[in-house]
Design an enzyme around this catalytic site. Structure first.
Site, PDB file in Angstrom:
ATOM      1  N   ASP A  16      13.726   0.523   9.510  1.00  0.00           N
ATOM      2  CA  ASP A  16      13.705   1.262   8.247  1.00  0.00           C
ATOM      3  C   ASP A  16      14.109   2.710   8.426  1.00  0.00           C
ATOM      4  O   ASP A  16      14.231   3.215   9.545  1.00  0.00           O
ATOM      5  CB  ASP A  16      12.311   1.160   7.605  1.00  0.00           C
ATOM      6  CG  ASP A  16      11.187   1.345   8.608  1.00  0.00           C
ATOM      7  OD1 ASP A  16      11.438   1.885   9.693  1.00  0.00           O
ATOM      8  OD2 ASP A  16      10.056   0.946   8.301  1.00  0.00           O
ATOM      9  N   ASN A  38      -2.415  -0.088   5.653  1.00  0.00           N
ATOM     10  CA  ASN A  38      -2.547  -1.026   4.525  1.00  0.00           C
ATOM     11  C   ASN A  38      -1.906  -2.384   4.836  1.00  0.00           C
ATOM     12  O   ASN A  38      -1.742  -3.205   3.946  1.00  0.00           O
ATOM     13  CB  ASN A  38      -1.935  -0.414   3.253  1.00  0.00           C
ATOM     14  CG  ASN A  38      -0.436  -0.171   3.384  1.00  0.00           C
ATOM     15  OD1 ASN A  38       0.155  -0.503   4.409  1.00  0.00           O
ATOM     16  ND2 ASN A  38       0.170   0.386   2.355  1.00  0.00           N
ATOM     17  N   HIS A  52       1.215  -2.863   5.956  1.00  0.00           N
ATOM     18  CA  HIS A  52       2.672  -2.987   5.795  1.00  0.00           C
ATOM     19  C   HIS A  52       3.358  -3.211   7.130  1.00  0.00           C
ATOM     20  O   HIS A  52       2.875  -2.777   8.180  1.00  0.00           O
ATOM     21  CB  HIS A  52       3.273  -1.796   5.017  1.00  0.00           C
ATOM     22  CG  HIS A  52       3.304  -0.484   5.745  1.00  0.00           C
ATOM     23  ND1 HIS A  52       3.147   0.719   5.115  1.00  0.00           N
ATOM     24  CD2 HIS A  52       3.504  -0.178   7.049  1.00  0.00           C
ATOM     25  CE1 HIS A  52       3.255   1.702   5.991  1.00  0.00           C
ATOM     26  NE2 HIS A  52       3.456   1.176   7.174  1.00  0.00           N
ATOM     27  N   GLU A  72       5.457  -3.012   1.462  1.00  0.00           N
ATOM     28  CA  GLU A  72       4.126  -2.584   1.047  1.00  0.00           C
ATOM     29  C   GLU A  72       3.359  -3.746   0.392  1.00  0.00           C
ATOM     30  O   GLU A  72       3.973  -4.741  -0.032  1.00  0.00           O
ATOM     31  CB  GLU A  72       4.258  -1.418   0.063  1.00  0.00           C
ATOM     32  CG  GLU A  72       4.927  -0.165   0.657  1.00  0.00           C
ATOM     33  CD  GLU A  72       3.982   0.671   1.526  1.00  0.00           C
ATOM     34  OE1 GLU A  72       3.106   0.101   2.199  1.00  0.00           O
ATOM     35  OE2 GLU A  72       4.144   1.903   1.535  1.00  0.00           O
TER      36      GLU A  72
HETATM   37  C1  F6R Z   1       8.089   2.254  11.293  1.00  0.00           C
HETATM   38  C2  F6R Z   1       7.536   1.269  10.366  1.00  0.00           C
HETATM   39  C3  F6R Z   1       6.116   1.315   9.918  1.00  0.00           C
HETATM   40  C4  F6R Z   1       5.130   1.714  11.033  1.00  0.00           C
HETATM   41  C5  F6R Z   1       3.711   1.772  10.494  1.00  0.00           C
HETATM   42  C6  F6R Z   1       2.718   2.208  11.540  1.00  0.00           C
HETATM   43  O1  F6R Z   1       9.451   1.967  11.558  1.00  0.00           O
HETATM   44  O2  F6R Z   1       8.254   0.432   9.930  1.00  0.00           O
HETATM   45  O3  F6R Z   1       5.768   0.048   9.425  1.00  0.00           O
HETATM   46  O4  F6R Z   1       5.224   0.786  12.078  1.00  0.00           O
HETATM   47  O5  F6R Z   1       3.658   2.650   9.404  1.00  0.00           O
HETATM   48  O6  F6R Z   1       2.976   3.533  11.892  1.00  0.00           O
HETATM   49  P1  F6R Z   1       2.177   4.247  13.077  1.00  0.00           P
HETATM   50  O7  F6R Z   1       2.612   3.593  14.350  1.00  0.00           O
HETATM   51  O8  F6R Z   1       2.617   5.691  13.007  1.00  0.00           O
HETATM   52  O9  F6R Z   1       0.720   4.056  12.797  1.00  0.00           O
END
Ligand code: F6R
Length: 236
Positions: free
Chosen positions: A63, A132, A134, A139
């Protein structure tokens, strides 16, 4: 779903790097799906230290914020350059990440999905997990059959990610993300979870029940998922 339990973040990073390097050894010209966020930073550092040969590897990132300039130090393009692209021998033409600068996001997403397919699909997708639940920026309550698309970030995600920005108003409210269907088509999936903030959603993963409010639980329907988690993320 296999769970590998680690004592701490360092062990998680080491195991994750070994997992990815095993994939590259098995198939040197593999297609790797990669994630950003704080969780995989240690894994990238270990991969760099292990001096893994990336010369035939192709990478597709999950992403990117939208809109965002590549040069913005909060863009995922910037993040990947800092933690991996500039430190290993990946060929620039083998690096793919959604373009947060495009004026035609829908077209960009279509093209991104097409590039993954034209390369023969993802051999291994590395994922983090949001508080959450995701994965990528899929989401809660979004369609579970989506391909790469533009999405609205939830308030929870904006707040969680604001820790990287000067203030919350600077956090982009949209992103371009692989969809759940894109992720589910990967041959193998590695999900990393660290810290107590993730315990609720990791607990849901262990339940093996699909809940659209916790998007990662869809992984129960994939036949090759490994979760590497530290004890804090497993402590409910
Ligand atoms: C990042 C992504 C997100 C993160 C998630 C966890 O490319 O797609 O899904 O993996 O937000 O983020 P952290 O590792 O910062 O807790």
């Amino acid at each position: 779903m296999r769970f590998i339990v680690c004592e701490n973040y360092d062990e998680l990073s080491q195991k994750a790097a070994e997992f990815v390097s095993a994939q590259i050894i098995l198939k040197p010209d593999c297609n790797l799906g990669l994630a950003t966020g704080s969780t995989p930073i240690g894994m990238y550092q270990k991969l760099v230290d292990m001096n893994i040969d990336f010369s035939n590897v192709t990478t597709f990132n999950l992403d990117e914020y939208y809109p965002i300039a590549r040069s913005n130090n909060q863009s995922y393009h910037y993040f990947m350059t800092e933690h991996l692209y500039s430190k290993v021998n990946l060929k620039p033409e083998n690096i793919f990440i959604p373009n947060g600068e495009t004026d035609t996001p829908t077209e960009e997403c279509k093209q991104y999905e097409k590039s993954i397919a034209e390369h023969g699909g993802l051999d291994l997708q590395v994922l983090g997990i949001g508080q959450n639940g995701h994965i990528g920026f899929n989401e809660p309550s979004e369609a579970l059959n989506s391909f790469t698309h533009i999405t609205q970030l939830t308030q929870n995600t904006i707040e969680a990610n604001s820790r990287f920005f000067k203030n919350i108003d600077e956090v982009p409210t949209q992103a371009l993300t692989m969809g759940i269907a894109t992720i589910m088509r990967a041959k193998r999936i590695l999900l990393l979870a660290s810290g107590k903030e993730k315990a609720r959603v990791v607990h849901a993963l262990q339940g093996n029940m699909i809940d659209p409010e916790i998007p990662a639980t869809i992984l129960a329907a994939h036949n090759d998922v490994t979760v590497i988690a530290d004890k804090a993320a497993l402590d409910t």
